[in-house]
Design an enzyme around this catalytic site. Sequence first.
Site, PDB file in Angstrom:
ATOM      1  N   LEU A  79       0.857  -1.196   0.000  1.00 11.32           N
ATOM      2  CA  LEU A  79       0.000   0.000   0.000  1.00 11.32           C
ATOM      3  C   LEU A  79       0.889   1.240   0.000  1.00 11.32           C
ATOM      4  O   LEU A  79       1.782   1.383  -0.815  1.00 11.32           O
ATOM      5  CB  LEU A  79      -0.948  -0.033   1.206  1.00 11.32           C
ATOM      6  CG  LEU A  79      -1.931  -1.210   1.257  1.00 11.32           C
ATOM      7  CD1 LEU A  79      -2.747  -1.182   2.546  1.00 11.32           C
ATOM      8  CD2 LEU A  79      -2.858  -1.194   0.064  1.00 11.32           C
ATOM      9  N   LEU A  81       2.655   1.954   2.667  1.00 14.75           N
ATOM     10  CA  LEU A  81       3.405   1.732   3.904  1.00 14.75           C
ATOM     11  C   LEU A  81       4.861   1.349   3.667  1.00 14.75           C
ATOM     12  O   LEU A  81       5.641   1.278   4.614  1.00 14.75           O
ATOM     13  CB  LEU A  81       2.719   0.631   4.731  1.00 14.75           C
ATOM     14  CG  LEU A  81       1.242   0.885   5.061  1.00 14.75           C
ATOM     15  CD1 LEU A  81       0.627  -0.345   5.728  1.00 14.75           C
ATOM     16  CD2 LEU A  81       1.099   2.105   5.953  1.00 14.75           C
ATOM     17  N   LEU A  84       7.275  -3.607   4.178  1.00 15.13           N
ATOM     18  CA  LEU A  84       6.923  -4.206   5.471  1.00 15.13           C
ATOM     19  C   LEU A  84       7.337  -5.668   5.553  1.00 15.13           C
ATOM     20  O   LEU A  84       7.243  -6.283   6.615  1.00 15.13           O
ATOM     21  CB  LEU A  84       5.414  -4.109   5.708  1.00 15.13           C
ATOM     22  CG  LEU A  84       4.803  -2.709   5.819  1.00 15.13           C
ATOM     23  CD1 LEU A  84       3.324  -2.818   6.166  1.00 15.13           C
ATOM     24  CD2 LEU A  84       5.534  -1.868   6.850  1.00 15.13           C
ATOM     25  N   LYS A  96      -7.142  -8.841  -1.054  1.00 16.98           N
ATOM     26  CA  LYS A  96      -7.226  -8.906  -2.515  1.00 16.98           C
ATOM     27  C   LYS A  96      -7.929 -10.192  -2.946  1.00 16.98           C
ATOM     28  O   LYS A  96      -8.750 -10.192  -3.877  1.00 16.98           O
ATOM     29  CB  LYS A  96      -5.818  -8.864  -3.099  1.00 16.98           C
ATOM     30  CG  LYS A  96      -5.772  -8.623  -4.594  1.00 16.98           C
ATOM     31  CD  LYS A  96      -5.994  -7.152  -4.910  1.00 16.98           C
ATOM     32  CE  LYS A  96      -5.709  -6.848  -6.355  1.00 16.98           C
ATOM     33  NZ  LYS A  96      -5.413  -5.449  -6.587  1.00 16.98           N
ATOM     34  N   GLU A 138       1.366  -8.373  -6.708  1.00 21.51           N
ATOM     35  CA  GLU A 138       0.857  -7.264  -5.901  1.00 21.51           C
ATOM     36  C   GLU A 138       1.954  -6.710  -4.992  1.00 21.51           C
ATOM     37  O   GLU A 138       2.751  -7.469  -4.418  1.00 21.51           O
ATOM     38  CB  GLU A 138      -0.314  -7.754  -5.038  1.00 21.51           C
ATOM     39  CG  GLU A 138      -1.146  -6.672  -4.410  1.00 21.51           C
ATOM     40  CD  GLU A 138      -2.159  -6.087  -5.378  1.00 21.51           C
ATOM     41  OE1 GLU A 138      -2.704  -5.018  -5.068  1.00 21.51           O
ATOM     42  OE2 GLU A 138      -2.406  -6.688  -6.435  1.00 21.51           O
ATOM     43  N   ASP A 139       1.990  -5.392  -4.866  1.00 18.48           N
ATOM     44  CA  ASP A 139       2.812  -4.703  -3.861  1.00 18.48           C
ATOM     45  C   ASP A 139       4.281  -5.142  -3.894  1.00 18.48           C
ATOM     46  O   ASP A 139       4.874  -5.486  -2.869  1.00 18.48           O
ATOM     47  CB  ASP A 139       2.229  -4.905  -2.458  1.00 18.48           C
ATOM     48  CG  ASP A 139       0.916  -4.156  -2.273  1.00 18.48           C
ATOM     49  OD1 ASP A 139       0.495  -3.468  -3.218  1.00 18.48           O
ATOM     50  OD2 ASP A 139       0.311  -4.254  -1.192  1.00 18.48           O
ATOM     51  N   ASN A 321      -9.246   0.270  -8.697  1.00 23.01           N
ATOM     52  CA  ASN A 321      -8.785  -0.935  -9.395  1.00 23.01           C
ATOM     53  C   ASN A 321      -9.780  -2.091  -9.338  1.00 23.01           C
ATOM     54  O   ASN A 321      -9.734  -2.988 -10.178  1.00 23.01           O
ATOM     55  CB  ASN A 321      -7.443  -1.409  -8.812  1.00 23.01           C
ATOM     56  CG  ASN A 321      -6.285  -0.568  -9.292  1.00 23.01           C
ATOM     57  OD1 ASN A 321      -6.482   0.565  -9.722  1.00 23.01           O
ATOM     58  ND2 ASN A 321      -5.084  -1.095  -9.215  1.00 23.01           N
TER      59      ASN A 321
END
Length: 752
Positions: A79, A81, A84, A96, A138-139, A321
């Site tokens: 996100l 952040l 992490l 998700k 993702e991410d 999205n």
Amino acid sequence: MTRNRITDEEALAFHLEPSPGKFEISATVPMTTQRDLSLAYSPGVAVPCEAIAQNPELAYDYTNKGNLVAVISNGTAVLGLGNLGALASKPVMEGKSVLFKRFADVNSIDIELDTEDTEAFINAVKLMGPTFGGINLEDIKAPECFIIEQRLKEEMDIPVFHDDQHGTAVICAAGLINALHISGKKIEDVRIVLNGAGAAGIACLELLKAMGAKHNNCIMCDTKGVIYQGRTEGMNQWKSAHAATTELRSLEEAMNGADVFLGVSVKGAVTPEMVASMADNPVIFAMANPDPEITPEEAHAVRMDAIVATGRSDYPNQVNNVLGFPYLFRGALDINARAINDEMKIACAHALANLAREDVPDEVAVAYGKTLSFGRDYIIPTPFDPRLIWRIPPAVARAGMDTGAARRPIIDMDAYELNLKSRMDPTANILRGINARARTAQARMIFAEGDDPRVLRAAVTYQRSGLGKALVVGRPDDVKNKLEEAGMSDAVRELEVVNAANTKHLETYKNFLYGRLQRRGQDHKDIHRLAARDRHVFGALMLAHGHGDGLVTGATRKSAHVLERINHVFDANAKHGAAGITALMHKGRIVFIADTLVHEWPDENDLANIAESGAAVARHMGLEPRVAFVSFSTFGYPVSERAEKMHLAPTVLDSRGVDFEYEGEMTVDVALNVTAQKQYPFSRLTGPANILVVPARHSASISVKLMQEMAGATVIGPILTGLDKSIQLCSTAATANDILNMAILSACKVGG
């Protein structure tokens, strides 16, 4: 607009209860007998194994591969952040996965890989290829995300899609198609400025160029300014691919005369002066989260002709999205696609753009509390438009078939669209619509049992969710202590606590109550005890005098007792037309059972009244009512005196000329099962009943509790109908969320 406030404690509780995490696995085949186990595992499982070994394509027939997507991350860009790590990214990846299921009925599982080594990541994902029908990355931080996605697309034969890049690009493209349509401009002519040269920004420009935007008309900027031909500082191969031949060097210079601004950068990156310098009818997609590069208010203050979109749900034109990735994968999986190519993404964007130009269904308008129509404040469909599931995947599938990406082309597209329409759970949209209506109503909700922690949690959530004001009946010290024990000490100052000791209306309440009960054996002392000490009566008196807009109670006492108390203040009884309608939600279906609260043994006229109340509740919740009077007999057989009133009730409705479908008497399977209904072609029902009117209160109660305990149905109600004020009763087993749902129904005046 009222902002929805979520505390850390609420977020943690949501992920903890009723069980840790956000989803579980359930079997789709019977697993009860020895034969079931033999078929599911050894020896029966050997047969499909051998078939797949001979023909790998049969994996799509005999396993869940064809409807299974992996959501994979290493947690290096979680996100907003940052890095992490893999384990801390798991809540996001679980989220998700449930979005895939919620919006497109795609099964999904999250996988967190504990490595920042690009080669190790690629190898791990590649080795999992036989398991999945698609991979959603993702991410993952840039530039590794570019390398990982490109390599996996080259080396795997299933769709690999990095949503942070392409999901944003598709929705951005859909919005831009419509924004340019409104402003009368063409994509090949406009000057586009992009700020933010990360994964999403680069993907946005790549897709827009594939759609016709000219290379030198697209100016990409990063923290060091314009990315131009010859620049060496802070460059990489992905930025270099978008370096323009230009003399412009700063974002401010690039914005002068630009037609389009796309922002995937940071809050405040765009100033009002930059917006003022743009061309006529500028398009501004300020998509930084959680705060945009410039707010719509700031942009419109200098340019009323601007079309503005953001990434936020509390502004018009949200670039979200969830409008893209579930439906892209749905379409790709349904043709067993080898990849999700540019043509499929462009088809998705055009389908979304076209959908926004059409009339918006009533249920969407109800859910958002306002009428939506194509224009400057509505260029992108809303995520809860029910048409998305059957409009977007077919467009994606067609593009996949046209470009050779499909292993199994869809032959009957009309049948495919019908299948998509039927596979989604309608109850989620119903509940969202009710929540939106409650938020619009802003009702002052009376929570009568302020000594119960569940009620207090519901009251706090009601108020913090922007639904309205919570009025809690209780003693201030007791409420304070219980909130502190529940870890919500910060809510003590937020709630308004009301009781007989601190209200100025007690004498008015007592006089009113004495006027109703003096001829029912109640003297002044009785009246004082009821008004000053009974919270159910006190809450009802508040409502009767307009000192609240709705009442929710019943969590601490049995409904019969609470209803008796409410009858001291209101005529909530069978004689005056009150009834209880309980909603059962199970496996994507919603069925109302009536009467579950008031009528002990209704006659045919009472049953007709109950049917009308049920129809009103169904329509309040966005459903077209179909009533079945249910019994153990169907259309007169077997003959029984007990079933006679169920046989007569439809004739009562005949005489009233009601405007909804009804039929009876019939057994429950005939009421709910389309196949069973075919045996009675004369039936007036055009589909499965959604309101079951049962012979007596005891059979209604048994039916509801059996479904709740044995089938795991979600129960909402009983919804009290037939009163001129909005009162809802909870069960003593209600959770805080159940109590909140009843408060929301009360706020919407469902049943009122």
